[in-house]
Scaffold this active site. Structure first.
Site, mmCIF file in Angstrom:
data_model
loop_
_atom_site.group_PDB
_atom_site.id
_atom_site.type_symbol
_atom_site.label_atom_id
_atom_site.label_comp_id
_atom_site.label_asym_id
_atom_site.label_seq_id
_atom_site.Cartn_x
_atom_site.Cartn_y
_atom_site.Cartn_z
ATOM 1 N N GLU A 100 0.836 -1.197 0.000
ATOM 2 C CA GLU A 100 0.000 0.000 0.000
ATOM 3 C C GLU A 100 0.872 1.249 0.000
ATOM 4 O O GLU A 100 1.857 1.326 0.742
ATOM 5 C CB GLU A 100 -0.893 -0.016 1.243
ATOM 6 C CG GLU A 100 -1.835 1.167 1.369
ATOM 7 C CD GLU A 100 -2.709 1.039 2.620
ATOM 8 O OE1 GLU A 100 -2.698 1.966 3.428
ATOM 9 O OE2 GLU A 100 -3.389 0.012 2.778
ATOM 10 N N CYS A 127 -3.252 1.584 14.708
ATOM 11 C CA CYS A 127 -2.827 1.374 13.319
ATOM 12 C C CYS A 127 -3.438 0.110 12.736
ATOM 13 O O CYS A 127 -3.321 -0.975 13.317
ATOM 14 C CB CYS A 127 -1.302 1.302 13.263
ATOM 15 S SG CYS A 127 -0.649 1.012 11.607
ATOM 16 N N HIS A 228 3.896 9.638 20.377
ATOM 17 C CA HIS A 228 2.470 9.398 20.627
ATOM 18 C C HIS A 228 2.038 9.421 22.095
ATOM 19 O O HIS A 228 0.846 9.257 22.379
ATOM 20 C CB HIS A 228 2.013 8.089 19.988
ATOM 21 C CG HIS A 228 2.292 8.008 18.522
ATOM 22 N ND1 HIS A 228 2.087 9.070 17.664
ATOM 23 C CD2 HIS A 228 2.792 6.991 17.753
ATOM 24 C CE1 HIS A 228 2.426 8.713 16.439
ATOM 25 N NE2 HIS A 228 2.862 7.474 16.469
ATOM 26 N N CYS A 345 -3.130 4.642 7.522
ATOM 27 C CA CYS A 345 -2.175 3.603 7.158
ATOM 28 C C CYS A 345 -2.759 2.200 7.299
ATOM 29 O O CYS A 345 -3.213 1.805 8.361
ATOM 30 C CB CYS A 345 -0.929 3.737 8.033
ATOM 31 S SG CYS A 345 0.328 2.503 7.662
#
EC number: 2.1.1.192
Length: 359
Positions: A100, A127, A228, A345
């Site tokens: 991807e 994710c 994060h 993603c």
């Protein structure tokens, strides 16, 4: 005898430099200019098969095919274009895997978000890619092809490349560095326009600096660390792999990287509504950044089906940014792109795999 240039594990020519291809031609008993012809057809004309390089002698082309040599382009499986013109491509590899990549256009730039692995072993909770685990790392040709494919599909020259797609780049460090060299030397994207992201792998940042200096001469790409969270407990909740890499050790290694390269580090911080976006978290983050040659990128969460995390309001994002700015932190907010077409993603790839399993 000069050593034959090293082909990728799938015997692909894509990823080799002009000099490598000249040597390849000589080792094949051809004149060196044949290597330059291959280089032009691969990188400028977008040749997808050896048979399409009509300037090469047919006898030699047939011989290379019999030996299993290939250009190494990926096959397009699906493409989706969002309302904001963000492009998402799914491409198939020689062994049936799905890669991807995303093309993100603005008025003055085209950024390609490339994958470095098929799947990801890190298991970050927000994710989609990590939900399926890791299949394998990508070869150089499979990384470089993503940039070429976006260029062809959008009919526009990419200006920036970010290794922020599927996978953990530092677990495929050699192929990532080799592809950076190819992107700069053969496709013409400057190192300063390239960003390598990592969630943090123990004992790799110094190695990255040294390997990059050996391979590229000088480190000019940007290192982006997926932080994060501003404390260890919260970071382990969001990123399970962080349990083996305390946040203080990660930041210490980042400072060593800065000393070795002279380049600032960018810290990525995905804002999860009600979890890591409170004022206290901004204050903790500002304390971590004190004295750092760094920049913080804030990203509002793009929801995925498997998790109950929430996207924060724009007012909360703005308040978080302002609090950091008031404490002297260099900070920006990354605009969300392609939200109407599952551009977070791994989302489109995962949905495609699920459909294949159902059918």
């Amino acid at each position: 005898m000069t050593k034959l240039p090293k082909l990728s594990s799938n015997s692909s020519l894509l990823g080799l430099s002009s000099e490598d291809l000249e040597e390849f031609a000589r080792q094949e008993g051809e004149k060196s200019f044949r290597g330059r012809q291959i280089h032009e057809w691969i990188y400028q004309r977008g040749a997808k098969s050896l048979d399409s390089i009509s300037v090469l002698p047919k006898k030699w082309r047939d011989s290379l095919v019999r030996k299993g040599i290939q250009i190494g382009r990926l096959d397009e499986i699906n493409r989706v274009v969002a309302e904001d013109e963000t492009l998402k491509l799914l491409m198939g590899t020689f062994d049936g895997e799905i890669v991807e990549t995303v093309g993100i256009p603005t008025d003055k730039r085209l950024t390609v978000c490339v994958s470095s692995q098929i799947g990801c072993p890190m298991g970050c909770k927000f994710c989609a890619t990590g939900k399926g685990g890791l299949n394998r790392s990508l070869d150089v040709n499979e990384i470089v092809d993503q940039v070429i494919s976006v260029r062809e599909t959008m009919n526009r020259r990419p200006t920036h490349v970010v290794f922020m797609g599927m996978g953990e780049p530092l677990l495929n460090i050699q192929n990532v560095l080799d592809s950076i060299e190819c992107l700069t030397s053969d496709i013409g994207i400057g190192q300063r326009k390239i960003t390598v992201s990592t969630v943090g792998i123990p004992n790799t940042l110094s190695d990255l600096a040294k390997l990059a200096q050996d391979r590229l001469g000088r480190v000019q790409f940007t290192l982006a660390v997926s932080l994060h969270a501003p404390n260890q407990t919260l970071r382990e909740l969001i990123i399970p792999s962080a349990s083996s890499y305390p946040i203080n050790s990660l930041l210490k290694d980042c400072k060593k990287y800065i000393d070795l390269t002279g380049r600032r580090v960018s810290f990525e911080y995905i804002l999860l509504g009600g979890l890591n976006d409170k004022d206290i978290h901004a204050e903790q983050l500002a304390n971590l950044m004190r004295g750092f040659q760094s920049h913080v990128n804030l990203i509002a969460y793009n929801p995925i089906a498997e998790e109950n995390f929430k996207r924060p309001s724009q007012s909360r994002v703005n308040a978080f940014r302002e609090l950091l700015e008031n404490r002297g932190v260099a900070v920006s907010v990354r605009a969300s792109r392609g939200r109407d077409k599952d551009a977070a993603c791994g989302q489109l790839r995962r949905q495609t795999i699920d459909k294949i399993k159902i059918n």
